[in-house]
Design a protein around this motif. Structure first.
Motif, mmCIF file in Angstrom:
data_model
loop_
_atom_site.group_PDB
_atom_site.id
_atom_site.type_symbol
_atom_site.label_atom_id
_atom_site.label_comp_id
_atom_site.label_asym_id
_atom_site.label_seq_id
_atom_site.Cartn_x
_atom_site.Cartn_y
_atom_site.Cartn_z
ATOM 1 N N HIS A 225 159.034 50.798 4.330
ATOM 2 C CA HIS A 225 158.249 50.044 3.371
ATOM 3 C C HIS A 225 159.175 49.585 2.248
ATOM 4 N N TYR A 246 144.584 44.200 -4.223
ATOM 5 C CA TYR A 246 145.283 43.481 -3.154
ATOM 6 C C TYR A 246 145.683 44.468 -2.050
ATOM 7 N N GLU A 247 145.533 44.073 -0.803
ATOM 8 C CA GLU A 247 145.790 44.966 0.325
ATOM 9 C C GLU A 247 147.272 45.255 0.545
ATOM 10 N N TYR A 248 148.157 44.418 0.005
ATOM 11 C CA TYR A 248 149.577 44.550 0.307
ATOM 12 C C TYR A 248 150.280 45.614 -0.534
ATOM 13 N N PHE A 249 149.622 46.120 -1.574
ATOM 14 C CA PHE A 249 150.243 47.074 -2.481
ATOM 15 C C PHE A 249 149.859 48.496 -2.086
ATOM 16 N N LEU A 250 150.874 49.319 -1.810
ATOM 17 C CA LEU A 250 150.646 50.687 -1.355
ATOM 18 C C LEU A 250 151.279 51.683 -2.330
ATOM 19 N N SER A 264 155.405 48.327 0.005
ATOM 20 C CA SER A 264 154.744 47.287 0.784
ATOM 21 C C SER A 264 155.587 46.965 2.001
ATOM 22 N N LYS A 265 154.930 46.494 3.066
ATOM 23 C CA LYS A 265 155.656 46.001 4.240
ATOM 24 C C LYS A 265 155.743 44.480 4.246
ATOM 25 N N ASN A 266 155.022 43.839 3.344
ATOM 26 C CA ASN A 266 154.989 42.377 3.325
ATOM 27 C C ASN A 266 155.622 41.859 2.042
ATOM 28 N N ILE A 270 154.059 39.944 -1.486
ATOM 29 C CA ILE A 270 154.267 40.622 -2.774
ATOM 30 C C ILE A 270 154.942 39.686 -3.768
#
Length: 313
Positions: A225, A246-250, A264-266, A270
């Motif tokens: 990630h 937002y779904e992209y933030f982990l 994030s993987k994206n 981001i």
């Protein structure tokens, strides 16, 4: 074409499974990183590849030849450097390589030519000192030259940089880079930075189990990630609340430097969203940076996601 291939290779000592159904695929001409923490089963695997330990079950192929315990015919196809190579201390490097060449029944002209070439490759061409006076790094370099004297198809290196200082490690890694494409290098280590700088393909072994085998590029895509650090003029709790939509933030959290950090993987999304969020909220941007993936991060992620089950540790 594979230089090394194992099929369900297994080694059990009493009631402890040290290597468990191991399937390795090492391409010709590659530098292959054999990774794992201490006790993962790396040295036991190497001993089986060398015919020094008898597998409990499974098959081994080196240079397309099936290997049997105590078989000596295939030894001309392989070279080996242990973590602490031994030498006759009173010999010079040149004398030692001549001695090794004679063991392999090489012609004198071949020994002379290869000795000159190999001493040049490992940086010992001008050394006339007895080997007993060599530093640890010089001995490791001579060990690599010795294992190449008979022009093997596969070279196995067991922790070649583990006890060296930074200069000695760099010298060994530079030599390994020179060998890439010339011969197949099977490089066992637990020093992840070394592997990242020289290897084409790696595998991760833990408690005798193969967790993953792939190129470093593919491993980064699969297991890593991207990590970001962000500082703005807003309070951290405001930023975290906003980005959580937002779904992209982990794994968004406060960072030790006063900002926030997240995974994030994206990366593309981001880096599109952050400027938009900053602008929409009229925040001042103080810092926004991406931390590049390292093999150590990947290694830890692989171990975490692939904890082996049902095997004795």
């Amino acid at each position: 074409m594979l230089a090394i291939r194992t099929i369900n290779l297994k080694k059990v000592y009493k009631n402890t499974t040290v290597v468990n159904n191991l399937n390795l695929n090492v391409p010709y001409g590659s530098v292959y990183g054999f990774l794992g923490p201490n006790g993962a089963g790396k040295t036991t695997t190497i001993r089986m590849l060398l015919g020094l330990a008898k597998p409990t079950s499974g098959e081994i192929y080196i240079a397309s030849n099936k290997i049997c315990f105590n078989d000596t015919k295939y030894k001309y196809d392989i070279g080996f450097v242990p973590d602490v190579p031994s030498f006759y201390k009173w010999m010079t490097a040149k004398e030692y390589l001549y001695f090794c060449g004679n063991i392999f029944n090489l012609k004198k002209s071949v020994i002379r030519e290869r000795t000159k070439k190999l001493l040049d490759i490992v940086g010992l061409e001008d050394s006339s000192k007895p080997i007993g006076s060599y530093s640890r790094g010089m001995k490791q370099r001579l060990g690599i030259a010795q294992t190449l004297i008979h022009n093997p198809k596969v070279v196995l290196l067991d922790e070649p940089t583990s006890a060296l200082d930074p200069i000695g490690r760099k010298e060994i890694l530079d030599i390994i880079k020179k060998l890439s494409g010339e011969t197949t290098v099977f490089f066992s280590t637990h020093i992840l930075n070394d592997v990242e700088s020289v290897c084409d393909k790696v595998c991760v072994l833990d408690k005798g189990n193969l967790l993953v085998e792939d190129s470093i590029t593919n491993l980064k895509k699969e297991y890593f990630h991207l990590k970001y650090n962000l500082k703005t003029s807003a309070r951290n709790d405001e930023i975290i609340k906003c980005l959580s939509n937002y779904e992209y933030f982990l794994d968004i959290k406060d960072s030790i430097d006063g900002g926030i950090e997240f995974l994030s993987k994206n990366g593309e999304e981001i880096e599109r969203i952050i400027p938009q969020v900053i602008s929409n909220n009229n925040w001042g941007l103080l810092e926004f940076k991406r931390v590049e993936p390292s093999l150590e991060d990947i290694f830890m992620e692989v171990l975490k996601k692939n904890e082996p089950k049902g095997i004795n540790s």
